[in-house]
Write a protein that holds these residues in place. Structure first.
Motif, PDB file in Angstrom:
ATOM      1  N   GLU A   1      39.083  35.800  41.284  1.00  0.00           N
ATOM      2  CA  GLU A   1      39.482  37.050  42.136  1.00  0.00           C
ATOM      3  C   GLU A   1      38.454  37.367  43.085  1.00  0.00           C
ATOM      4  O   GLU A   1      38.703  37.767  44.289  1.00  0.00           O
ATOM      5  CB  GLU A   1      39.864  38.261  41.329  1.00  0.00           C
ATOM      6  CG  GLU A   1      40.971  39.168  41.841  1.00  0.00           C
ATOM      7  CD  GLU A   1      41.601  39.936  41.088  1.00  0.00           C
ATOM      8  OE1 GLU A   1      41.586  41.361  40.908  1.00  0.00           O
ATOM      9  OE2 GLU A   1      42.390  39.593  40.314  1.00  0.00           O
TER      10      GLU A   1
ATOM     11  N   MET B   1      44.414  33.767  54.313  1.00  0.00           N
ATOM     12  CA  MET B   1      45.144  32.606  54.456  1.00  0.00           C
ATOM     13  C   MET B   1      46.545  32.881  55.538  1.00  0.00           C
ATOM     14  O   MET B   1      46.994  33.821  55.119  1.00  0.00           O
ATOM     15  CB  MET B   1      45.524  31.972  53.229  1.00  0.00           C
ATOM     16  CG  MET B   1      46.892  30.861  53.402  1.00  0.00           C
ATOM     17  SD  MET B   1      46.666  29.468  52.520  1.00  0.00           S
ATOM     18  CE  MET B   1      47.908  28.672  52.987  1.00  0.00           C
TER      19      MET B   1
ATOM     20  N   ASN C   1      38.427  34.817  45.565  1.00  0.00           N
ATOM     21  CA  ASN C   1      39.308  35.061  46.544  1.00  0.00           C
ATOM     22  C   ASN C   1      39.235  36.148  47.643  1.00  0.00           C
ATOM     23  O   ASN C   1      39.987  36.081  48.416  1.00  0.00           O
ATOM     24  CB  ASN C   1      40.917  35.144  45.795  1.00  0.00           C
ATOM     25  CG  ASN C   1      41.363  33.811  45.346  1.00  0.00           C
ATOM     26  OD1 ASN C   1      40.859  32.779  45.733  1.00  0.00           O
ATOM     27  ND2 ASN C   1      42.590  33.864  44.874  1.00  0.00           N
ATOM     28  N   HIS C   2      38.605  37.086  47.328  1.00  0.00           N
ATOM     29  CA  HIS C   2      38.305  38.173  48.060  1.00  0.00           C
ATOM     30  C   HIS C   2      37.751  37.657  49.512  1.00  0.00           C
ATOM     31  O   HIS C   2      38.143  38.379  50.469  1.00  0.00           O
ATOM     32  CB  HIS C   2      37.264  39.113  47.366  1.00  0.00           C
ATOM     33  CG  HIS C   2      37.825  40.148  46.734  1.00  0.00           C
ATOM     34  ND1 HIS C   2      38.885  40.396  46.498  1.00  0.00           N
ATOM     35  CD2 HIS C   2      37.083  40.856  45.548  1.00  0.00           C
ATOM     36  CE1 HIS C   2      39.242  41.227  45.512  1.00  0.00           C
ATOM     37  NE2 HIS C   2      38.035  41.679  44.941  1.00  0.00           N
TER      38      HIS C   2
ATOM     39  N   LEU D   1      42.404  27.247  46.866  1.00  0.00           N
ATOM     40  CA  LEU D   1      42.801  28.432  47.051  1.00  0.00           C
ATOM     41  C   LEU D   1      42.961  28.929  45.346  1.00  0.00           C
ATOM     42  O   LEU D   1      43.129  30.075  45.123  1.00  0.00           O
ATOM     43  CB  LEU D   1      43.996  28.757  47.699  1.00  0.00           C
ATOM     44  CG  LEU D   1      43.888  29.251  49.129  1.00  0.00           C
ATOM     45  CD1 LEU D   1      45.248  29.017  49.833  1.00  0.00           C
ATOM     46  CD2 LEU D   1      43.329  30.536  49.653  1.00  0.00           C
TER      47      LEU D   1
END
Lengths: 259, 257
Positions: B79, B87, B82-83, B53
């Motif tokens: 970023e 989680m 991470n889109h 992550l």
């Protein structure tokens, strides 16, 4: 057993530099995020209300009593050499230059520094800060930057109000207890007051506000462990912001008035 | 497409001070696959997850998402990666200053994929997927029970239709029935959004239910991995000891020292 006496000194010094470095990078990163989009006006506004508006009672009470005590004490002193006329002068200069920003700063450090550290610290230990990252939100931008902005902008306003209330406190004691003429007292207050006095106090206030918000955020953000970690972060935030306020107050006073 | 795994980990090492937590984790997670990492407490399961992550940076090794190395990438790229993640945190990690609807749609709002006006309605849709009714949307997280908080956490994790969902001990702290409900939901929603899933748990009932493949982490390495059907005859005595929950065996717990 031989121990190098310089070892612990060196270690403490290195630690100190490491902490200063970490706080500086944290502050830099927070400010950088504050000026770059995306912005969170809703959160900035909420923090401004929290930090500014809800601190008014505490700051107001502190200021009014500070002003009253100041008038009373200076009267005791000045009446010994018949200089009672200088009370208005002493009250207004002390309040605007020193007592307003410093007392308000210390009171708000307890109120805001503690709550910022506890809130952000709890978010850290319950993984809410990690959750922000996984939800496409930078925690520095979402949590830290709005609080720094709110601290920086609301403190001068708070202190301006504290200045007015503090002078008013002095006025009450001077007029109703010491028997001064009200109009005369106000006249003297305004005569002596210069723009620079107020301005220096407001600049100090902005610095103190930044310190309080920064320390609250920094210690909360870096808290570890559970409830104990958050408790420690809260204590550290309040103690460090109080100390930094008093130290930077001296430095700022030097800068403003030594010339 | 083809045989590029969704997540590919190679030689992940991470130490905190002198304490080595991960010493070379290799693991692949295929597209659409559900992999569960099992292992005792403190064996580095969470650290593995956080390394993917980007919440922790490994000391060495690579993590590739869709064939792209994500370790040491810039904030903007991070970023973007991470889109596609969602989680579910162990304690839910709901934002307690925000109502449930804003929690659920937080990611969507942050990515400007919905407006604040539409958000409550969207959140009600997502809440329905995890079996919660519309009233819940306007409650605060502190007003919810542990099981409901997990469900809201799940709704939040799937709200932005992620390609990869991570589950951190999804059943810890729940009663067996609620745990099973959550397991069912995890299986259901990951199928519905067609996501790749990577979970960590020490709850074997949960692992058997949600995994296509199981990997066991021990002393900082993956010591066994295979299809969930093979777990009972893995031929690995560490795995046998763990899945049967025996105190005796090759794994020595530090508490008994």
């Amino acid at each position: 057993m031989t121990m190098n006496p310089f070892q612990p000194i060196g270690r403490a010094l290195l630690n100190l530099f490491a902490v200063i470095g970490r706080i500086s990078t944290f502050a830099g990163s927070g400010m950088m995020h504050a000026v770059r989009p995306p912005y969170y006006p809703r959160i900035v506004l909420r923090q401004m209300v929290d930090i500014g508006f809800y601190s008014l009672p505490v700051v107001g009470l502190t200021a009014v009593f500070a002003g009253m005590v100041l008038a009373l004490q200076s009267y005791t002193g000045f009446s010994r050499f018949s200089a009672e006329g200088a009370i208005a002068n002493v009250v207004v200069l002390s309040i605007t230059r020193e007592l307003g920003p410093v007392l308000a700063g210390l009171m708000v450090a307890g109120r805001i520094g503690a709550s910022l550290a506890a809130e952000i610290g709890t978010m850290r230990v319950t993984e809410q800060i990690d959750a922000l990252t996984t939800l496409s939100t930078n925690p520095m931008k979402y949590l830290v930057a709005p609080r720094l902005i709110a601290g920086l902008t609301m403190f001068p306003i708070l202190v301006l109000i504290a200045d007015i209330i503090g002078v008013f406190g002095g006025y009450i004691v001077a007029v109703y207890k010491l028997g001064f003429n009200g109009a005369n007292y106000m006249q003297k207050t305004m005569d002596f007051l210069t723009f620079e006095d107020v301005q220096s106090g407001l600049v100090k206030a902005a610095v103190f506000g930044f310190i309080v918000a920064l320390m609250g955020c920094y210690h909360g953000y870096n808290s570890k462990g559970g409830a104990q970690g958050v408790g420690m972060a809260t204590t550290n935030a309040v103690v460090s912001s109080c100390i930094l306020i008093l130290c930077s107050d001296y430095v700022l006073t030097e800068m403003f008035f030594s010339k | 497409m083809g045989n590029t795994p969704k997540i590919e980990m190679r030689g992940i090492c991470k130490a905190f001070g002198k304490k080595v937590v991960l010493s070379g984790v290799d693991l692949d997670v295929g597209v659409g696959e559900s992999v569960v990492i099992i292992g005792g407490s403190g064996t580095g399961k969470s650290v593995t997850l956080k390394s993917i992550l980007g919440l922790l940076t490994p000391d060495s090794g690579t993590v590739k998402v869709d064939g792209e190395n994500v370790i040491g990438m810039g904030a903007a790229d991070r970023e973007r990666i991470n889109h596609q993640f969602g989680m579910l945190f162990q304690g839910g990690a709901l934002f307690d200053s925000l109502p449930v609807w804003e929690n659920v749609t937080f990611g969507l709002l942050a990515e400007k994929r919905c407006t604040r006006e539409d958000a409550p309605e969207i959140s009600i849709e997502k809440l329905a997927m995890v079996g919660l009714n519309a009233d819940v949307a306007y409650l605060m997280p502190s007003e919810l029970s542990g099981g409901m908080q997990k469900r809201v956490g799940l709704a939040r994790a799937i709200a932005s239709d992620p390609e990869i969902i991570f589950f951190d001990e999804p059943t810890t702290g729940l009663d067996p029935i609620m745990a099973d409900v959550i397991n069912d939901l995890i299986v259901k929603v990951s199928r519905e959004v067609g996501a790749t899933a990577l979970s960590i748990t020490h709850d074997m009932a949960s692992a058997r239910k949600i995994a296509d493949r199981i990997a066991m982490l021990y002393e900082g390495k993956i010591i066994w991995q295979g299809p969930v059907a093979d777990i009972d005859h893995s031929g690995n005595e560490y795995v046998d000891q763990f899945i049967n929950g025996r105190a005796e065996g090759p794994i020595q717990m530090a508490v008994r020292a």
